[in-house]
Design a protein around this motif. Structure first.
Motif, mmCIF file in Angstrom:
data_model
loop_
_atom_site.group_PDB
_atom_site.id
_atom_site.type_symbol
_atom_site.label_atom_id
_atom_site.label_comp_id
_atom_site.label_asym_id
_atom_site.label_seq_id
_atom_site.Cartn_x
_atom_site.Cartn_y
_atom_site.Cartn_z
ATOM 1 N N TYR A 1 0.860 -1.184 0.000
ATOM 2 C CA TYR A 1 0.000 0.000 0.000
ATOM 3 C C TYR A 1 0.891 1.226 0.000
ATOM 4 O O TYR A 1 1.725 1.403 0.888
ATOM 5 C CB TYR A 1 -0.912 0.045 1.220
ATOM 6 N N VAL A 2 0.745 2.055 -0.999
ATOM 7 C CA VAL A 2 1.586 3.240 -1.072
ATOM 8 C C VAL A 2 0.743 4.459 -1.398
ATOM 9 O O VAL A 2 -0.344 4.363 -1.964
ATOM 10 C CB VAL A 2 2.676 3.109 -2.166
ATOM 11 N N TYR A 3 1.256 5.592 -1.014
ATOM 12 C CA TYR A 3 0.637 6.853 -1.388
ATOM 13 C C TYR A 3 1.548 7.527 -2.397
ATOM 14 O O TYR A 3 2.718 7.758 -2.136
ATOM 15 C CB TYR A 3 0.477 7.751 -0.168
ATOM 16 N N MET A 4 1.000 7.777 -3.562
ATOM 17 C CA MET A 4 1.791 8.363 -4.635
ATOM 18 C C MET A 4 1.332 9.804 -4.847
ATOM 19 O O MET A 4 0.143 10.076 -4.971
ATOM 20 C CB MET A 4 1.600 7.564 -5.936
ATOM 21 N N GLN A 5 2.281 10.715 -4.885
ATOM 22 C CA GLN A 5 1.944 12.119 -5.084
ATOM 23 C C GLN A 5 2.804 12.686 -6.197
ATOM 24 O O GLN A 5 4.017 12.758 -6.095
ATOM 25 C CB GLN A 5 2.172 12.906 -3.790
ATOM 26 N N PHE A 6 2.139 13.063 -7.269
ATOM 27 C CA PHE A 6 2.867 13.656 -8.388
ATOM 28 C C PHE A 6 2.215 15.000 -8.703
ATOM 29 O O PHE A 6 1.280 15.079 -9.490
ATOM 30 C CB PHE A 6 2.806 12.774 -9.645
ATOM 31 N N SER A 7 2.665 16.035 -8.060
ATOM 32 C CA SER A 7 2.172 17.375 -8.340
ATOM 33 C C SER A 7 0.650 17.370 -8.390
ATOM 34 O O SER A 7 -0.004 17.163 -7.366
ATOM 35 C CB SER A 7 2.767 17.878 -9.666
ATOM 36 N N ALA A 8 0.065 17.592 -9.590
ATOM 37 C CA ALA A 8 -1.393 17.628 -9.704
ATOM 38 C C ALA A 8 -2.007 16.241 -9.611
ATOM 39 O O ALA A 8 -3.207 16.098 -9.406
ATOM 40 C CB ALA A 8 -1.796 18.287 -11.027
ATOM 41 N N LEU A 9 -1.180 15.197 -9.812
ATOM 42 C CA LEU A 9 -1.691 13.833 -9.768
ATOM 43 C C LEU A 9 -1.512 13.299 -8.357
ATOM 44 O O LEU A 9 -0.401 13.089 -7.892
ATOM 45 C CB LEU A 9 -0.936 12.938 -10.756
ATOM 46 N N MET A 10 -2.612 13.059 -7.649
ATOM 47 C CA MET A 10 -2.543 12.522 -6.295
ATOM 48 C C MET A 10 -3.468 11.322 -6.246
ATOM 49 O O MET A 10 -4.679 11.453 -6.367
ATOM 50 C CB MET A 10 -2.956 13.564 -5.265
ATOM 51 N N THR A 11 -2.876 10.168 -6.094
ATOM 52 C CA THR A 11 -3.660 8.945 -6.203
ATOM 53 C C THR A 11 -3.246 7.951 -5.138
ATOM 54 O O THR A 11 -2.071 7.829 -4.823
ATOM 55 C CB THR A 11 -3.447 8.286 -7.577
ATOM 56 N N ASP A 12 -4.226 7.224 -4.600
ATOM 57 C CA ASP A 12 -3.947 6.118 -3.698
ATOM 58 C C ASP A 12 -3.993 4.817 -4.482
ATOM 59 O O ASP A 12 -4.869 4.625 -5.311
ATOM 60 C CB ASP A 12 -5.002 6.029 -2.576
ATOM 61 N N TYR A 13 -3.060 3.918 -4.196
ATOM 62 C CA TYR A 13 -3.065 2.610 -4.828
ATOM 63 C C TYR A 13 -2.931 1.532 -3.766
ATOM 64 O O TYR A 13 -2.058 1.615 -2.898
ATOM 65 C CB TYR A 13 -1.903 2.454 -5.821
ATOM 66 N N ALA A 14 -3.784 0.549 -3.843
ATOM 67 C CA ALA A 14 -3.635 -0.622 -2.976
ATOM 68 C C ALA A 14 -3.348 -1.808 -3.866
ATOM 69 O O ALA A 14 -4.185 -2.177 -4.689
ATOM 70 C CB ALA A 14 -4.903 -0.854 -2.171
ATOM 71 N N PHE A 15 -2.192 -2.417 -3.739
ATOM 72 C CA PHE A 15 -1.799 -3.515 -4.611
ATOM 73 C C PHE A 15 -1.814 -4.816 -3.839
ATOM 74 O O PHE A 15 -1.193 -4.924 -2.784
ATOM 75 C CB PHE A 15 -0.410 -3.275 -5.199
ATOM 76 N N GLN A 16 -2.487 -5.789 -4.373
ATOM 77 C CA GLN A 16 -2.555 -7.084 -3.730
ATOM 78 C C GLN A 16 -1.994 -8.122 -4.686
ATOM 79 O O GLN A 16 -2.635 -8.528 -5.641
ATOM 80 C CB GLN A 16 -3.997 -7.414 -3.347
ATOM 81 N N SER A 17 -0.752 -8.531 -4.400
ATOM 82 C CA SER A 17 -0.092 -9.459 -5.312
ATOM 83 C C SER A 17 -0.681 -10.855 -5.214
ATOM 84 O O SER A 17 -0.551 -11.648 -6.121
ATOM 85 C CB SER A 17 1.409 -9.490 -5.020
ATOM 86 N N HIS A 18 -1.322 -11.163 -4.090
ATOM 87 C CA HIS A 18 -1.918 -12.491 -3.924
ATOM 88 C C HIS A 18 -3.304 -12.334 -3.306
ATOM 89 O O HIS A 18 -3.556 -12.772 -2.183
ATOM 90 C CB HIS A 18 -1.015 -13.377 -3.071
ATOM 91 N N PHE A 19 -4.173 -11.671 -4.026
ATOM 92 C CA PHE A 19 -5.494 -11.379 -3.490
ATOM 93 C C PHE A 19 -6.266 -12.639 -3.147
ATOM 94 O O PHE A 19 -7.140 -12.624 -2.277
ATOM 95 C CB PHE A 19 -6.290 -10.533 -4.477
ATOM 96 N N SER A 20 -5.962 -13.762 -3.809
ATOM 97 C CA SER A 20 -6.722 -14.991 -3.585
ATOM 98 C C SER A 20 -6.543 -15.516 -2.171
ATOM 99 O O SER A 20 -7.441 -16.172 -1.631
ATOM 100 C CB SER A 20 -6.311 -16.071 -4.594
ATOM 101 N N ILE A 21 -5.397 -15.241 -1.528
ATOM 102 C CA ILE A 21 -5.191 -15.693 -0.153
ATOM 103 C C ILE A 21 -6.119 -14.923 0.785
ATOM 104 O O ILE A 21 -6.735 -15.502 1.687
ATOM 105 C CB ILE A 21 -3.719 -15.520 0.262
ATOM 106 N N LYS A 22 -6.246 -13.623 0.571
ATOM 107 C CA LYS A 22 -7.175 -12.844 1.389
ATOM 108 C C LYS A 22 -8.626 -13.232 1.107
ATOM 109 O O LYS A 22 -9.458 -13.282 2.003
ATOM 110 C CB LYS A 22 -6.965 -11.346 1.154
ATOM 111 N N LYS A 23 -8.914 -13.509 -0.163
ATOM 112 C CA LYS A 23 -10.274 -13.954 -0.493
ATOM 113 C C LYS A 23 -10.595 -15.266 0.209
ATOM 114 O O LYS A 23 -11.687 -15.464 0.735
ATOM 115 C CB LYS A 23 -10.423 -14.128 -2.010
ATOM 116 N N GLY A 24 -9.623 -16.188 0.206
ATOM 117 C CA GLY A 24 -9.815 -17.464 0.873
ATOM 118 C C GLY A 24 -10.018 -17.295 2.360
ATOM 119 O O GLY A 24 -10.889 -17.945 2.972
ATOM 120 N N ALA A 25 -9.229 -16.408 2.969
ATOM 121 C CA ALA A 25 -9.362 -16.153 4.406
ATOM 122 C C ALA A 25 -10.730 -15.578 4.735
ATOM 123 O O ALA A 25 -11.344 -15.935 5.753
ATOM 124 C CB ALA A 25 -8.254 -15.208 4.867
ATOM 125 N N ALA A 26 -11.224 -14.698 3.868
ATOM 126 C CA ALA A 26 -12.557 -14.127 4.090
ATOM 127 C C ALA A 26 -13.630 -15.195 3.950
ATOM 128 O O ALA A 26 -14.553 -15.282 4.780
ATOM 129 C CB ALA A 26 -12.807 -12.991 3.101
#
Length: 562
Positions: A242-267
């Motif tokens: 999870y990172v916060y990226m800030q590029f001048s006028a571009l301000m965006t949040d990104y949440a990256f899940q490289s193995h989303f299936s493990i969290k899906k399975g846990a849920a």
């Protein structure tokens, strides 16, 4: 028209003549002055299909000839699509925006049935707008290509239309699954191929099966008493950045899940996504074993019970292979189930040249392996392989007596339905088995080696080429080649924030142009603190060095004005 009518007796001749006049399908490609023997068979089929409905096909009385004619037309449509898919002069995609595509054809369902001719028109329209995933220049997903033997197997499977849950209703398919899973376990390195396994709807479900088995192995009472009967369980996998990226006028949040299936399975299993602990990865995307052990010890100190570690063989974005041997040592030391998610990279076990990347997989308790990716088996084909025999049965069985009678005349161990979460289970095995018969292990090996050779060719061509920058240093471990293309308008910017802001928009624009022109397709995404980059993956057996050259030239052509 009269020549056509003379081929029939009675009233059908005049009806046929009248039909030619109003039949748009015929008039669209031939004038009456050119109506001749060459197109009569097609015209006659159109005529009959225009009068026929689904009720005229088998099992209707005397419906055999009509059924054969209809299915032959369907086969002709499919064969034409296949030939077109491998033609580099054709488009990968005939792209239209959703609203436009909805308006171009009538996709709505009606109360009244349509004729078989209308059904054939719908078949043609569906394939016209479908993505040609067999096209040699389609690189968008991990699953690409179209194998002719696999396709034949898929047709035969649908014709048999049976269920994999008992030997009683799927005797050959059940045996083929048994034989193939044993062979795959042997390739993993489990002694004599012993163990268990099952084909599931996909890698995410296979990973969830592994979590289910790991929990049951440690706490078998959870099957009857539920999660309230066990302590707080925790699982471990590669970090989800999870990172916060800030590029001048571009301000965006990104949440990256490289193995989303493990969290899906846990849920899904009631363990909870907060019980999935993310382990740091190095700059190449490999799990760091020292951080894994540190987090395991921390969890124990908090009173949690570590029960499951998911290592990855071929991550989705970077194509990284976790250090399985070191992870296996840690899992053994702390008595934790080790699972290897080899959905993408597991097929490298078929290659004598590349299987070293999975050294240590033989020490795992379970493994996910998707032949529908690197082995190009038609979707879907995903296997879960388990080292301990009988565990799946005891974990999942409910002994429904109306399905799994205990007094059948054959060995009941071949009734696989009670060890699966599903009751109805699609026959996925025949495609893989028939392709394996056709290619042999050496055929799959050559196919996989070729894809890795193409990825190395791409890497070598662009790593020092002007306008390209690699996302990480060094040759990729898998076919994933991750890179930025910097157009001339971005290439020489000195303001780093402005440069990243503009570069972030480059890949999406080029990808959109690729689709609109229909020339090729390549995926892109951000990752961590890195702005959008191209992720080139190669799993299509039809791809060649010339297609890689074309891709580079097309990226430059479509991005030169950005």
């Amino acid at each position: 028209c009269q020549a056509a009518a003379q081929k029939f007796t009675g009233g059908i001749g005049s009806k046929l003549c009248g039909t030619f006049i109003f039949k748009h399908e015929i008039l669209s490609f031939v004038s009456f002055s050119r109506l001749n023997e060459a197109i009569l068979p097609h015209a006659i089929i159109c005529y009959f299909n225009a009068l026929l409905f689904f009720t005229d096909l088998l099992p209707a009385l005397n419906g055999d000839a009509k059924t054969m004619n209809f299915l032959q037309e369907v086969v002709d449509i499919m064969l034409a699509y296949i030939v077109e898919s491998f033609d580099r002069s054709t488009k990968v995609i005939d792209f239209h925006y959703p609203n436009e595509l909805l308006q171009r054809n009538n996709w709505e369902l009606s109360d009244e049935p349509e004729t078989l001719d209308d059904i054939l028109i719908s078949c043609r329209a569906t394939l016209k707008y479908a993505i040609k995933t067999a096209h040699p220049r389609y690189f968008n997903q991990l699953s690409t290509g179209l194998d002719m033997v696999g396709l034949a197997a898929d047709w035969l499977t649908s014709t048999a239309n049976t269920n994999m849950f008992t030997y009683e209703v799927a005797p050959v398919f059940v045996l083929l699954e048994y034989v193939t899973l044993k062979k795959m376990r042997e390739i993993i390195g489990w002694q004599d191929g012993r163990g268990d396994g099952i084909f599931s709807p996909g890698g995410a479900i296979s990973n969830m099966y592994a979590m289910l088995l790991a929990r049951y192995k440690m706490f078998p009472e959870v099957k009857e008493k539920g999660m309230s009967s066990v302590p707080r369980l925790v699982a471990f996998t590669s970090e989800h950045i999870y990172v916060y990226m800030q590029f001048s006028a571009l301000m965006t949040d990104y949440a990256f899940q490289s193995h989303f299936s493990i969290k899906k399975g846990a849920a899904a299993l009631g363990i909870g996504t907060e019980s999935v602990i993310c382990i740091k990865a190095d700059e190449r995307g490999k799990m760091i074993p020292s951080d894994l052990e540190r987090r395991i010890i921390e969890a124990k100190q908090k009173g949690y019970v570590p029960f499951f570690v998911s290592a990855t063989a071929g991550t989705t974005v970077y194509g990284a292979f976790d250090p399985l041997m070191a992870i296996a040592d840690i899992c053994k030391k702390h008595d934790i189930w080790m699972h290897v998610d080899g959905a993408w990279g597991g097929s490298l076990l078929m290659s004598r040249k590349h299987r070293w990347k999975l050294n240590g997989v033989e020490r795992a308790n379970s493994m996910t392996w998707n032949p529908h990716k690197m082995m190009a088996v038609p979707l879907q084909c995903s296997a879960l392989l388990v080292r301990e025999e009988g565990l799946m049965q005891s974990c999942n069985q409910m002994q429904a007596c109306y399905l799994f009678q205990q007094d059948k005349q054959y060995d009941l161990s071949y009734d696989t339905g009670d060890k699966a979460l599903q009751c109805g289970r699609h026959v996925d095995i025949f495609k893989l088995w028939l392709m394996w018969r056709a290619k042999g292990t050496i055929g799959f090996e050559a196919q996989i080696d070729k894809c890795l050779e193409l990825s190395e060719y791409l890497y070598n061509k662009i790593k020092d080429r002007e306008g390209y920058e690699m996302v990480f240093d060094g040759k990729p471990q898998h076919t994933n080649v991750c890179f930025w293309y910097l157009p001339p308008g971005v290439r020489y910017l000195e303001d780093k924030v402005e440069k990243m802001k503009r570069l972030h928009k480059v890949a999406p624009v080029i990808k959109a142009r690729m689709m609109e022109y229909g020339t090729t397709m390549v995926s892109y995404q951000p990752q961590g603190d890195k702005v959008n980059f191209f992720r080139m993956v190669i799993s299509n057996p039809a791809a060649t060095f010339e297609d890689i050259d074309f891709l580079i030239e097309e990226i430059e052509r479509l991005g030169q004005d950005l």
